[in-house]
Design a protein around this motif. Sequence first.
Motif, short mmCIF file in Angstrom:
data_model
loop_
_atom_site.label_atom_id
_atom_site.label_comp_id
_atom_site.label_asym_id
_atom_site.label_seq_id
_atom_site.Cartn_x
_atom_site.Cartn_y
_atom_site.Cartn_z
N ARG A 17 -11.72 71.24 -54.42
CA ARG A 17 -12.59 70.74 -55.48
C ARG A 17 -11.92 69.67 -56.31
O ARG A 17 -12.58 68.80 -56.88
N PHE A 72 -19.34 71.15 -52.69
CA PHE A 72 -19.00 72.20 -53.65
C PHE A 72 -19.94 72.24 -54.86
O PHE A 72 -19.82 73.10 -55.72
N ALA A 124 -17.48 66.30 -61.17
CA ALA A 124 -16.28 67.11 -61.01
C ALA A 124 -15.41 67.23 -62.25
O ALA A 124 -14.61 68.15 -62.37
#
Length: 458
Positions: A17, A72, A124
């Motif tokens: 990630r 993700f 993110a």
Amino acid sequence: MDPGSCTKMTLMKRFLRAVPLLVVMLLWGLHLAYPMNRLQHVRWAFGGHPVPVYYVLTVLLMAGASVLALIFKRDWSRWELLWWALPLICLPGILHSTDPIWSLRQWLSWIIRGIVPGGIIFLAAHRKRSEGMLLFWIYPIIIGASLLGLWELYYNQKPPWDRYALHQRIDEVGALVEYIPIAQTSQSDNPFYRPADEMRLSGKPLGTQGNRIPYAVTLIGFLPLGVWLLRYKRSSRLVHLFAFGALCSILLLAQVRAVWVGALVAIVLMQTVGLLGDWRGTIKIVAGVSLCLGVFLVFPKTRDVVWSRFDSFHLAEGSIQERLAVLETAKVLGDRGFLGVGFGEFPAACKSYYHSALPWRGTPDNQYLRWMIENGLPSFVLLASFFIGLLRAGWERIKLMVDIQRADFYRALLVGWASVAVTFLFFDGFYWGACNMTFWCLLGLFATCLKSPESSAL
């Protein structure tokens, strides 16, 4: 599954990630620190066509990072969806372009070096991680680039350009210009890469971009961050004061009028949004800039540089005349204003609308006018609506923040992005990799304020 295996899987997921954001920050930093377009001479064959290696590597790394980030991602907010859907507003113009393959390529280049890195940051990043990467990676690169420009001006050198064989010629208006030849591909219909004949260098400082306009534009967006550091990072105030002084100095000495306008807008906005605190903060900033300007006007070496540029603020000045003359290309909107001429097609589609005696440069030096012409008026309205809506949503969230330091961090990002956006009124920022990336990455960092403090994709 035993606890050890669960721990390893958890660590692996966290690492995967984190990879997209690390890739974005790495490439953003490289674009800010080094003139990537100087790597055009190193080429690979792709699909039977020569393509610069850095094109391929940038595309592969950004595409891989975006795929990983999207895999993700679980819960999508409205603004995250709108961000990634935004490029679709250009498709009508591409489909009706006289050269749809090249328009598609230019569109993808804008996405890969703009929408994708900014979007990955939006997906993110969170405040603490984005703050850390800005302070310990991007901002030091910005200060290093500022010092490089000051070195160039003081010692009359052009690193990293001195190691290249520079050529000189007289241009169309009788001015002496320096340039670096670019090897041609012998494929005029190459769908991936159609280089210009030369890379023309501007007057000093060339900085890290080979042209003082995009070089200074990549720096201006971090001026508010420097103010924020001075207010809240008092343990290293002298270091931040030195860095801020270097940044202000090169923004003055770069002689870029668009950046001076952007800096003025930044100061006004910083006072308006409360980033400077009370009026004493504004007085300190204005006094500091005035002091720098006064010092530069005292020394002959810098006085001539600054004063000659100040003296160019009149309509008879050559570059201003060219910008005014190219406005007549807006007539194309009467013929193709709804769908546009296609992404990247301004030079080919608008030349017939240009009748001035001044040389045709193939650019309107205005990103927003170029967007309207290439992608159509409805597309521009949608783009502006996206910006306005995202900024309003972010501002409403900032006003609810209890942590003043956190709120001011996002105010600094907002003002920094706005100052870059103002400079795009005076040149085609989306067509310069570092400027395009900085524009969208700053916006993506600001957009992370829409996440709750507890949320984190990493």
